[in-house]
Design a protein around this motif. Structure first.
Motif: not given
Length: 156
Positions: A101-118, A120-129
């Protein structure tokens, strides 16, 4: 619509990445779903009624289940800012099926780090912290259909 046309639509739907498909005319209504029996979320106006009916049905039929549901609600009230979905699509928690997984509970994340991908219409959109922090809760499951504004991850 002829049966051959319906079969062709079913074949195309089966080979696509779509999770649901509906087509309606004045003569008929056709719907396909790959959600494996998972109920589709109702439209917003009827949601409170459905939720009230569901909670009433649960409390009437299975008091033991209702009693165990209360502690889990307290767990879902984790601290931190909620990251919401900026679009409608399918949520992927991993960069690839064989990766972690990109992130799990308890993980430390930095601003802009990818949390997950969504997707939509065959385009992968990264969701940043949105900021540095610690993941306190992952609110979606892998390959779940998400709506605009739906809560995805909580970061403290």
């Amino acid at each position: 619509m002829q049966i051959n046309e319906v079969k062709d639509l079913m074949s195309q739907f089966d080979g696509s990445s779509l999770r649901e498909f509906s087509y309606a005319t004045s003569e008929f209504n056709l719907s396909f779903s790959k959600n494996n029996g998972v109920p589709v979320a109702p439209l917003a106006p009827s949601a409170p009624v459905v939720a009230a009916e569901l909670s009433q049905a649960v409390s009437e039929t299975t008091p033991a289940v209702a009693a165990t549901a209360a502690p889990s609600e307290a767990v879902s009230l984790a601290e931190g800012e909620v990251v919401t979905s900026p679009l409608v699509g399918v949520a992927y928690l991993k960069p690839a099926p064989d990766k972690s997984d990109f992130v799990s509970v308890g993980d430390s994340v930095k601003k802009g780090q990818t949390l997950l991908i969504i997707e939509a219409m065959k385009v992968m959109n990264e969701i940043p912290a949105p900021h540095d922090g610690i993941v306190t809760e992952v609110l979606v499951s892998a390959e779940a259909m998400v709506e605009y504004g739906e809560e995805l991850v909580r970061i403290k």
